[in-house]
Motif scaffolding. Structure first.
Motif, PDB file in Angstrom:
ATOM      1  N   GLN A  89      27.812  53.788  23.763  1.00  0.00           N
ATOM      2  CA  GLN A  89      27.073  54.810  24.491  1.00  0.00           C
ATOM      3  C   GLN A  89      25.605  54.818  24.089  1.00  0.00           C
ATOM      4  O   GLN A  89      25.275  54.691  22.906  1.00  0.00           O
ATOM      5  N   SER A  90      24.750  55.015  25.089  1.00  0.00           N
ATOM      6  CA  SER A  90      23.318  55.141  24.836  1.00  0.00           C
ATOM      7  C   SER A  90      22.820  56.429  25.492  1.00  0.00           C
ATOM      8  O   SER A  90      22.355  56.421  26.633  1.00  0.00           O
ATOM      9  N   ASP A 162      32.703  50.266  13.894  1.00  0.00           N
ATOM     10  CA  ASP A 162      31.928  49.460  14.837  1.00  0.00           C
ATOM     11  C   ASP A 162      30.795  50.299  15.429  1.00  0.00           C
ATOM     12  O   ASP A 162      30.944  51.504  15.657  1.00  0.00           O
ATOM     13  N   VAL A 163      29.670  49.665  15.717  1.00  0.00           N
ATOM     14  CA  VAL A 163      28.550  50.364  16.355  1.00  0.00           C
ATOM     15  C   VAL A 163      28.931  50.682  17.800  1.00  0.00           C
ATOM     16  O   VAL A 163      29.195  49.783  18.603  1.00  0.00           O
ATOM     17  N   ARG A 164      29.000  51.978  18.115  1.00  0.00           N
ATOM     18  CA  ARG A 164      29.335  52.402  19.474  1.00  0.00           C
ATOM     19  C   ARG A 164      28.339  53.424  20.016  1.00  0.00           C
ATOM     20  O   ARG A 164      28.571  54.021  21.073  1.00  0.00           O
ATOM     21  N   TRP A 165      27.243  53.634  19.296  1.00  0.00           N
ATOM     22  CA  TRP A 165      26.246  54.620  19.726  1.00  0.00           C
ATOM     23  C   TRP A 165      24.850  54.059  19.506  1.00  0.00           C
ATOM     24  O   TRP A 165      24.561  53.510  18.449  1.00  0.00           O
ATOM     25  N   ILE A 166      24.006  54.209  20.527  1.00  0.00           N
ATOM     26  CA  ILE A 166      22.592  53.868  20.403  1.00  0.00           C
ATOM     27  C   ILE A 166      21.803  55.120  20.746  1.00  0.00           C
ATOM     28  O   ILE A 166      21.737  55.530  21.919  1.00  0.00           O
ATOM     29  N   TYR A 167      21.264  55.749  19.718  1.00  0.00           N
ATOM     30  CA  TYR A 167      20.401  56.918  19.922  1.00  0.00           C
ATOM     31  C   TYR A 167      18.946  56.483  19.844  1.00  0.00           C
ATOM     32  O   TYR A 167      18.609  55.483  19.202  1.00  0.00           O
ATOM     33  N   TRP A 168      18.074  57.259  20.475  1.00  0.00           N
ATOM     34  CA  TRP A 168      16.670  56.877  20.573  1.00  0.00           C
ATOM     35  C   TRP A 168      15.776  57.864  19.844  1.00  0.00           C
ATOM     36  O   TRP A 168      15.898  59.076  20.030  1.00  0.00           O
ATOM     37  N   THR A 169      14.912  57.322  18.972  1.00  0.00           N
ATOM     38  CA  THR A 169      13.922  58.170  18.326  1.00  0.00           C
ATOM     39  C   THR A 169      12.921  58.627  19.367  1.00  0.00           C
ATOM     40  O   THR A 169      12.867  58.097  20.481  1.00  0.00           O
ATOM     41  N   SER A 170      12.103  59.597  18.998  1.00  0.00           N
ATOM     42  CA  SER A 170      11.254  60.274  19.987  1.00  0.00           C
ATOM     43  C   SER A 170      10.212  59.366  20.606  1.00  0.00           C
ATOM     44  O   SER A 170       9.777  59.585  21.731  1.00  0.00           O
ATOM     45  N   GLY A 171       9.745  58.341  19.875  1.00  0.00           N
ATOM     46  CA  GLY A 171       8.768  57.436  20.453  1.00  0.00           C
ATOM     47  C   GLY A 171       7.466  58.101  20.829  1.00  0.00           C
ATOM     48  O   GLY A 171       6.893  57.827  21.883  1.00  0.00           O
ATOM     49  N   THR A 172       6.967  59.010  19.954  1.00  0.00           N
ATOM     50  CA  THR A 172       5.771  59.787  20.298  1.00  0.00           C
ATOM     51  C   THR A 172       4.489  58.985  20.201  1.00  0.00           C
ATOM     52  O   THR A 172       3.517  59.290  20.862  1.00  0.00           O
ATOM     53  N   THR A 173       4.448  57.947  19.371  1.00  0.00           N
ATOM     54  CA  THR A 173       3.229  57.166  19.227  1.00  0.00           C
ATOM     55  C   THR A 173       3.433  55.705  19.616  1.00  0.00           C
ATOM     56  O   THR A 173       2.488  54.947  19.663  1.00  0.00           O
ATOM     57  N   ASP A 175       6.804  52.738  21.271  1.00  0.00           N
ATOM     58  CA  ASP A 175       8.107  52.689  21.917  1.00  0.00           C
ATOM     59  C   ASP A 175       9.173  53.293  21.008  1.00  0.00           C
ATOM     60  O   ASP A 175       9.105  53.180  19.783  1.00  0.00           O
ATOM     61  N   PRO A 176      10.202  53.943  21.600  1.00  0.00           N
ATOM     62  CA  PRO A 176      11.282  54.492  20.779  1.00  0.00           C
ATOM     63  C   PRO A 176      12.028  53.388  20.029  1.00  0.00           C
ATOM     64  O   PRO A 176      11.957  52.218  20.397  1.00  0.00           O
ATOM     65  N   LYS A 177      12.746  53.794  18.990  1.00  0.00           N
ATOM     66  CA  LYS A 177      13.619  52.864  18.278  1.00  0.00           C
ATOM     67  C   LYS A 177      15.063  53.178  18.660  1.00  0.00           C
ATOM     68  O   LYS A 177      15.453  54.344  18.745  1.00  0.00           O
ATOM     69  N   GLY A 178      15.852  52.134  18.872  1.00  0.00           N
ATOM     70  CA  GLY A 178      17.273  52.305  19.149  1.00  0.00           C
ATOM     71  C   GLY A 178      18.041  52.375  17.845  1.00  0.00           C
ATOM     72  O   GLY A 178      18.148  51.381  17.118  1.00  0.00           O
ATOM     73  N   VAL A 179      18.581  53.547  17.531  1.00  0.00           N
ATOM     74  CA  VAL A 179      19.261  53.791  16.256  1.00  0.00           C
ATOM     75  C   VAL A 179      20.763  53.560  16.444  1.00  0.00           C
ATOM     76  O   VAL A 179      21.380  54.129  17.346  1.00  0.00           O
ATOM     77  N   LEU A 180      21.353  52.737  15.585  1.00  0.00           N
ATOM     78  CA  LEU A 180      22.745  52.330  15.727  1.00  0.00           C
ATOM     79  C   LEU A 180      23.671  53.187  14.868  1.00  0.00           C
ATOM     80  O   LEU A 180      23.519  53.238  13.647  1.00  0.00           O
ATOM     81  N   GLN A 363      23.431  52.381  10.960  1.00  0.00           N
ATOM     82  CA  GLN A 363      23.575  50.970  10.620  1.00  0.00           C
ATOM     83  C   GLN A 363      22.261  50.203  10.765  1.00  0.00           C
ATOM     84  O   GLN A 363      22.228  48.997  10.524  1.00  0.00           O
ATOM     85  N   GLY A 364      21.213  50.901  11.150  1.00  0.00           N
ATOM     86  CA  GLY A 364      19.925  50.252  11.365  1.00  0.00           C
ATOM     87  C   GLY A 364      19.467  50.459  12.793  1.00  0.00           C
ATOM     88  O   GLY A 364      19.803  51.465  13.432  1.00  0.00           O
ATOM     89  N   TYR A 365      18.697  49.481  13.298  1.00  0.00           N
ATOM     90  CA  TYR A 365      18.104  49.589  14.625  1.00  0.00           C
ATOM     91  C   TYR A 365      18.489  48.386  15.481  1.00  0.00           C
ATOM     92  O   TYR A 365      18.933  47.351  14.975  1.00  0.00           O
ATOM     93  N   LEU A 366      18.286  48.519  16.788  1.00  0.00           N
ATOM     94  CA  LEU A 366      18.520  47.396  17.684  1.00  0.00           C
ATOM     95  C   LEU A 366      17.657  46.198  17.303  1.00  0.00           C
ATOM     96  O   LEU A 366      18.083  45.053  17.410  1.00  0.00           O
ATOM     97  N   ASP A 367      16.441  46.469  16.878  1.00  0.00           N
ATOM     98  CA  ASP A 367      15.519  45.420  16.475  1.00  0.00           C
ATOM     99  C   ASP A 367      15.775  45.065  15.008  1.00  0.00           C
ATOM    100  O   ASP A 367      15.541  45.892  14.121  1.00  0.00           O
TER     101      ASP A 367
END
Length: 505
Positions: A89-90, A162-173, A175-180, A363-367
Motif C-alpha cells: 500500500q502507498s 515483508d515491506v507492504r507499506w510506502i508512506y511519504w514524508t512531507s517533501g516541504t523543501t 521531493d518526498p521520500k518513500g518510507v518503507l 526498513q529505510g527508503y525506496l531510494d
C-alpha cells in the motif's frame, strides 16, 4: 496494557490482528462516523469482500496499490482489504496535488490508484488521468468499494516482516521520500501508543487527522488491541466538529500541538463550562509541545494531556503516560517502550542528535542511497532531532539540528525561545528561525501569531519579556515579525519553517 492487548500485540500481521479482535468482540463498534457504525466483525467481513473484489480486478500479493482517500470508514475497509491480500500500500495525503501525487505514483510504480472522485471541490479522478495513473478507481461512498466472494481469496499473508507499506514524508523543501514499513513495524508503533495511554474498552477515541498519515495505522492498531471505537472526522474544524465529539461522548482527543491550541481557543470562549463533557485525555505528537500549553490544557479544560514523539519513519518513539509526573508531562516527550533503543550522539553539551533502533523503525527508503545515509554504522536511524534522556528515562527534545541557530559561533535553540514566548499572553503561537546575517552568521528571528484582540507586539516588548523570563542576552531575537497565521502543513498542522526563512530572509 491488559493481558489481552499484550497477546494481540504479538500478532504477526495486521490482518491477523483484525481476525483476533473480530473473534473476541465481533459486535463492539470500531469506527463511528456521523450516524454510521462499523463493528469489529463487520470490519473483517467487509474487508474480506472488498479484498475479493480487488482480487478479481487483478490485485495480488505484492501488487502496489496507491490510495488518496479522506478519513472515512471506506478508507479503513479498503486498507485492511489490501492488508488481507498482502498487497503493498502507498497511502497519499488527500491534500497533495499533481507534483507530490505524480512523484508518489512514479516512484512506487503503483499498478492501481484509489481516489475519492470530486472531493472538497477538487477532481481527483481527473488529476489521476492527467498524471497517467494506472488502474484508477473511485472509493468514496458506502457502496463504492470493490466486492466479491471471499471464497476466491488466497490464504492471508503469514509474515509481518515483508515491506507492504510506502508512506511519504512531507517533501516541504524537496521531493518526498518513500518510507518503507512492514506490518510488524506498524503494530509495534501502535502498541507503544496503546501501552502508554492506559486506555480501556470503555474509551471512545477520535481521528481528526488524515487516515493516510502514518498516524492512521498507529491509532487503528490501538483500537484493535483494546477493543474500543473512534470517531472519524472527514473534515476537522472547530467549532463545527464539537457536536460530533459531544454526540459520541469522546473521551480521548488530540492530534498534535496545533490541535491542543485549537481546543484551548474554543474552551476560552466558554470558561468554566467543559468544552467536551466526557473528555478526559488529550494526546498526540508530531510537533514540539511548549510546557505552557500542557499547563493551560489541564487548568482550563479539566483533562489530562499526554504528548509523544514520532515521525513517518518511526510512527511512535516515546509517549507520555497519564501516571507520569506533572514535570515530565509538561517538559518531556515521554518514555520509549521496551524494544525501542534511543542513542544520543552527545556533542559535549549534554544534548545530542537522537538516534533510534527497534521494531517500530522503518526498513529505510525506496531510494537505497537515502537509506544508506539515514542509518549509522550500528543500524540506528539518524533523526536530525536534538535532545537528551533524563535519569528517569524520559526524552527531552531541544530542537532539530537545522533549528539550531549559530550566532557568532554560539549555538542557540529555537525551541527554548519558542517555549518562553508561549508564556506571553499576547502570543498565540510562535516560531523562531535563524536568518542569514553578514555580521553574525545568523540572526534570531521570532515570527509570532497573536490571538484575536491582542495588542501588536514589538521587538522591544518581546525582548523585554524574554529578559524577564531569564533568557540569556545572546539568545534574544534581533527581528520580530507578526503574522496573521503561521504557515502549516495539512496533516498535523506543523509549522513550515522553511517558508518563514524564505519570506523573511
Amino acid at each position: 496494557m491488559t493481558d489481552t492487548a499484550h497477546a494481540l500485540g504479538a500478532a504477526r500481521t495486521l490482518w491477523e490482528l483484525v481476525e483476533l479482535r473480530a473473534d473476541l468482540t465481533p459486535d463492539r463498534p470500531v469506527l463511528l462516523q456521523q450516524d454510521r457504525v462499523l463493528t469489529f466483525g463487520e470490519l473483517r467481513e467487509r474487508a474480506e469482500r472488498c479484498a475479493a473484489g480487488l482480487y478479481g480486478a487483478g490485485v495480488r500479493p505484492g501488487t502496489v496499490v496507491a490510495w488518496q482517500l479522506p478519513t472515512r470508514i471506506e478508507t479503513a475497509v479498503l486498507s485492511f482489504a489490501l492488508a488481507r491480500l498482502g498487497a503493498v500500500q502507498s497511502p497519499v495525503i488527500p491534500f497533495y496535488r499533481d507534483r507530490e501525487v505524480g512523484f508518489a505514483l512514479r516512484e512506487s510504480k503503483a499498478e492501481f490508484f484509489a481516489v475519492p472522485g470530486v472531493w472538497r471541490g477538487f477532481d481527483h479522478t481527473e488529476m489521476a488521468r492527467r498524471l497517467g495513473a494506472r488502474g484508477v478507481f473511485e472509493a468514496y461512498g458506502p457502496e463504492s468499494l470493490p466486492d466479491g466472494d471471499p471464497a476466491v481469496l488466497p490464504p492471508p499473508p503469514a509474515s509481518g516482516e515483508d515491506v507492504r507499506w510506502i508512506y511519504w514524508t512531507s517533501g516541504t523543501t524537496s521531493d518526498p521520500k518513500g518510507v518503507l514499513h512492514t506490518d510488524r513495524s506498524l503494530i509495534a508503533g501502535g502498541s507503544c501508543l496503546a501501552h502508554a495511554l492506559h486506555l480501556t474498552e470503555d474509551d471512545i477515541g477520535s481521528m481528526a487527522f488524515p487516515y493516510a498519515h502514518i498516524a492512521g495505522p498507529d491509532y487503528t492498531v490501538m483500537l484493535l488491541l483494546y477493543g474500543f471505537p473512534a470517531v472519524m472526522f472527514e473534515q476537522f474544524a472547530l467549532p463545527e466538529a464539537l457536536a460530533e465529539y459531544r454526540r459520541h461522548g469522546v473521551t480521548v482527543a488530540g492530534g498534535s500541538t496545533a490541535f491542543y491550541s485549537m481546543f484551548l481557543a474554543e474552551q476560552r470562549k466558554q470558561p468554566g463550562e467543559k468544552l467536551i463533557p466526557t473528555l478526559r485525555l488529550l494526546a498526540g505528537g508530531g510537533a514540539p509541545k511548549p510546557p505552557e500549553v500542557y499547563h493551560a490544557v489541564v487548568r482550563e479544560m479539566g483533562c489530562q494531556l499526554t504528548h509523544g514523539y514520532g515521525m513517518t519513519e518511526v510512527p511512535m518513539i516515546t509517549m507520555g503516560s497519564p501516571d507520569d509526573t506533572t514535570e515530565n508531562l509538561a517538559t518531556t516527550e515521554g518514555r520509549p517502550p521496551a524494544g525501542m533503543e534511543i542513542r544520543i550522539a552527545d556533542d559535549g553539551s549534554g544534548n545530542g542528535e537522537v538516534r533510534l533502533r527497534g521494531e517500530a523503525v522503518c526498513q529505510g527508503y525506496l531510494d537505497p542511497a537515502q537509506t544508506a545515509a539515514a542509518f549509522d554504522e550500528d543500524g540506528f536511524l539518524i533523526t536530525g532531532d536534538v535532545g537528551h534522556v533524563t535519569a528517569s528515562g524520559h526524552l527531552v527534545l531541544t530542537g532539530r539540528i537545522k533549528d539550531i541557530i549559530i550566532r557568532k559561533g554560539e549555538n542557540i535553540s529555537a525551541k527554548e525561545i519558542e517555549d518562553l514566548l508561549h508564556r506571553h499572553p499576547a502570543v498565540g503561537d510562535a516560531a523562531v528561525v535563524g536568518l542569514p546575517d553578514p555580521d553574525r552568521g545568523e540572526r534570531v528571528c521570532a515570527v509570532i501569531e497573536q490571538p484575536p484582540g491582542a495588542d501588536p507586539l514589538t521587538l522591544a516588548a518581546v525582548t523585554e519579556f524574554l529578559r524577564g523570563e531569564g533568557l540569556s542576552v545572546h539568545k534574544l531575537p534581533e527581528q520580530v515579525e507578526v503574522v496573521d497565521a503561521l504557515p502549516r502543513n495539512e496533516t498535523l498542522r506543523k509549522v513550515l519553517k522553511y517558508k518563514l526563512r524564505e519570506k523573511f530572509a
